[in-house]
Design a protein around this motif. Structure first.
Motif, short mmCIF file in Angstrom:
data_model
loop_
_atom_site.label_atom_id
_atom_site.label_comp_id
_atom_site.label_asym_id
_atom_site.label_seq_id
_atom_site.Cartn_x
_atom_site.Cartn_y
_atom_site.Cartn_z
N PRO A 127 40.69 49.15 44.21
CA PRO A 127 41.37 50.45 44.25
C PRO A 127 42.68 50.44 43.45
N ALA A 128 43.17 51.64 43.18
CA ALA A 128 44.58 51.85 42.80
C ALA A 128 45.08 51.04 41.61
N GLU A 129 44.25 50.90 40.58
CA GLU A 129 44.77 50.22 39.38
C GLU A 129 45.90 51.03 38.76
N GLU A 130 45.76 52.36 38.83
CA GLU A 130 46.76 53.23 38.19
C GLU A 130 48.13 53.13 38.86
N SER A 131 48.17 52.60 40.08
CA SER A 131 49.47 52.40 40.74
C SER A 131 50.09 51.08 40.29
N SER A 132 49.34 50.29 39.56
CA SER A 132 49.76 48.95 39.10
C SER A 132 49.76 47.89 40.19
N LEU A 133 49.45 48.28 41.41
CA LEU A 133 49.59 47.32 42.51
C LEU A 133 48.32 47.19 43.36
N GLY A 134 47.26 47.91 43.00
CA GLY A 134 46.03 47.86 43.79
C GLY A 134 45.44 46.46 43.88
N ALA A 135 45.67 45.64 42.85
CA ALA A 135 45.14 44.28 42.86
C ALA A 135 45.60 43.50 44.09
N PHE A 136 46.82 43.81 44.57
CA PHE A 136 47.34 43.09 45.74
C PHE A 136 46.49 43.31 46.98
N LYS A 137 45.95 44.54 47.10
CA LYS A 137 45.10 44.85 48.26
C LYS A 137 43.92 43.88 48.28
N ILE A 138 43.37 43.63 47.10
CA ILE A 138 42.22 42.73 46.99
C ILE A 138 42.68 41.28 47.18
N LEU A 139 43.79 40.91 46.54
CA LEU A 139 44.24 39.51 46.61
C LEU A 139 44.59 39.11 48.04
N GLU A 140 45.08 40.06 48.82
CA GLU A 140 45.41 39.77 50.23
C GLU A 140 44.19 39.29 51.04
N THR A 141 42.99 39.64 50.59
CA THR A 141 41.79 39.23 51.32
C THR A 141 41.49 37.73 51.14
N GLY A 142 42.11 37.14 50.11
CA GLY A 142 41.83 35.73 49.82
C GLY A 142 40.58 35.54 48.97
N VAL A 143 40.05 36.61 48.45
CA VAL A 143 38.79 36.57 47.69
C VAL A 143 38.84 35.62 46.49
N MET A 144 40.04 35.40 45.95
CA MET A 144 40.14 34.59 44.73
C MET A 144 40.20 33.09 45.02
N GLU A 145 40.30 32.71 46.29
CA GLU A 145 40.53 31.30 46.61
C GLU A 145 39.51 30.33 46.01
N ASP A 146 38.23 30.70 46.06
CA ASP A 146 37.23 29.77 45.52
C ASP A 146 36.75 30.18 44.13
N VAL A 147 37.37 31.20 43.56
CA VAL A 147 36.93 31.70 42.24
C VAL A 147 37.51 30.81 41.14
N GLU A 148 36.66 30.48 40.15
CA GLU A 148 37.14 29.64 39.04
C GLU A 148 37.67 30.44 37.87
N ARG A 149 37.07 31.58 37.63
CA ARG A 149 37.52 32.43 36.52
C ARG A 149 37.16 33.87 36.81
N ILE A 150 37.92 34.77 36.22
CA ILE A 150 37.67 36.19 36.47
C ILE A 150 37.56 36.97 35.17
N TRP A 151 36.60 37.89 35.15
CA TRP A 151 36.37 38.72 33.98
C TRP A 151 36.76 40.16 34.29
N GLY A 152 37.24 40.86 33.27
CA GLY A 152 37.57 42.27 33.44
C GLY A 152 37.13 43.04 32.22
N LEU A 153 36.97 44.35 32.39
CA LEU A 153 36.58 45.16 31.24
C LEU A 153 37.40 46.44 31.24
N HIS A 154 37.49 47.06 30.06
CA HIS A 154 38.06 48.39 29.99
C HIS A 154 37.40 49.22 28.91
N ALA A 155 37.15 50.49 29.25
CA ALA A 155 36.61 51.45 28.29
C ALA A 155 37.58 51.59 27.12
N ASP A 156 37.01 51.67 25.91
CA ASP A 156 37.85 51.78 24.72
C ASP A 156 37.34 52.88 23.80
#
Ligand code: NI
Length: 372
Positions: A127-156
């Motif tokens: 959620p809330a990428e446009e607020s610049s801080l939505g990533a924290f909501k996700i990071l608080e879950t600890g979801v990244m703990e076992d992740v080795e790398r992350i991919w992202g995309l954006h419409a261009d």
């Protein structure tokens, strides 16, 4: 229905129902309904909006993540699309509706190949990428703990369908905000000698701040400052006691970012002092710059060529993306997907060419499937 038809059908639904940052309730419910209907597992995080889906491969391998942002913008849509926004003053003008269905498509394709899939793939609907801080909501879950790398995309919308922008290094800027408060002494407009006018102080500060870019930062490093608001006084014959300025600083390099904040503080305080006034700067840090990892860039270009995409050097942008907060944990790669040339993102006529939906989902699935 074939997968492409289904994805386009979902895309139109998301486009018609845009929701702003932190309000993505219907959007989240719809993503959940689609994924659960297709048998994709959703992780049991207590998120107000947004969710994380997971595909567990039956072969051993790394845990990887894909991040798709899901929020819309407070813009009145001005397209003639038959699936235009149904909500007044809200629009998917940054292509996050496309990111959602690309993520859903990727999840479905990986689910089908689960038996051969090596490792685990987490698909983050943020959620809330446009607020610049939505990533924290996700990071608080600890979801990244076992992740080795992350991919992202954006419409261009500066590239045609079938083109991917990929490049190693910094691709979006660090986004910081500042507020400067100048305090002088108010008095009669006819007797400036009785007070300390904060307006010339503010003007001097605005001019001096530009020298951080021209005199302090390496000329080969992108950096900028914009003072976007300047307010003082409320009538014509009274000198105000205070002036307030606000704006943003954009940098790519980590050291430049630190230097910028330090030099600004010095300029603000000392310029004010020279005029007999006082000034303080408040620095509100946003996301850091997005950095594309070299190994991941190589892999994403290799897969792009295999999938028949034309790869062009990704344009750097002084805009930001809170994708960079995930990269503070693990290496990442942020890919720009050509969605057909047209109005730029955050414009009321922005549109995504629907033919990129399936090809992007297939590309992402291949990228996450292939471990080498
Ligand atoms: Ni966006």
């Amino acid at each position: 229905m074939q997968i492409e038809e289904r994805l386009i059908h979902y895309f139109k639904w998301f486009h018609r129902h845009p929701e702003l940052a932190y309000e993505e309730y219907e959007t989240t419910a719809k993503i959940r309904e689609i994924l659960e209907g297709e048998g994709v597992e959703i992780l049991p995080y207590e998120l107000e909006t947004g969710l994380v889906a997971v595909v567990r491969g039956e072969k051993a391998g790394a845990v990887q993540a894909l991040r798709c942002d899901i929020d819309a913008l407070p813009i009145q849509e001005e397209t003639e699309l038959d699936y235009a926004s149904e909500y007044d003053g809200k629009m998917h003008a940054c292509g996050h509706d496309f990111h959602i269905v690309a993520g859903i498509g990727c999840a479905l394709l990986l689910e089908e190949r689960k038996r051969e899939l090596a490792g685990t793939v987490k698909i983050i609907f943020q959620p809330a990428e446009e607020s610049s801080l939505g990533a924290f909501k996700i990071l608080e879950t600890g979801v990244m703990e076992d992740v080795e790398r992350i991919w992202g995309l954006h419409a261009d919308p500066t590239n045609e369908a079938g083109v991917l922008g990929i490049r190693e290094g910094y691709v979006t800027a660090a986004v910081d905000r500042f507020v400067i408060r100048v305090k002088g002494i108010g008095c009669h407009g006819a007797h400036p000698d009785d007070g300390i006018d904060p307006v010339p102080v503010a003007a001097a500060i605005v001019q001096a701040l530009q020298t951080v870019v021209s005199r302090n930062i390496n000329a080969f490093h992108p950096a900028l400052i914009s003072v976007t608001r300047l307010e003082a006084g409320n009538t014509w014959n009274v000198i105000s006691e205070t002036a307030v300025m606000e704006g943003t600083v954009r940098t790519m390099d980590r050291e430049d970012r630190i230097l910028f904040e330090k030099r600004m503080g010095e300029i603000v305080e000392n310029t004010a002092r020279a005029y007999g006034a006082e000034a303080k700067m408040e620095w509100i840090a946003g996301p850091p710059a997005t950095y594309n990892d070299g190994e991941m860039v190589k892999r994403s270009i290799g897969v792009a060529e295999k999938c028949g995409f034309l790869v062009v050097p990704e344009e750097s942008a002084m805009g930001g993306d809170d994708f960079s907060f995930y990269e503070e944990k693990k290496p990442g790669c942020y890919i720009k997907v050509g969605t057909g040339k047209g109005q730029l993102i955050h414009q009321p006529g922005f549109m995504v060419d629907k033919k990129v939906i399936l090809s992007t989902a297939e590309y992402l699935a291949e990228l996450l499937f292939c471990q080498t």
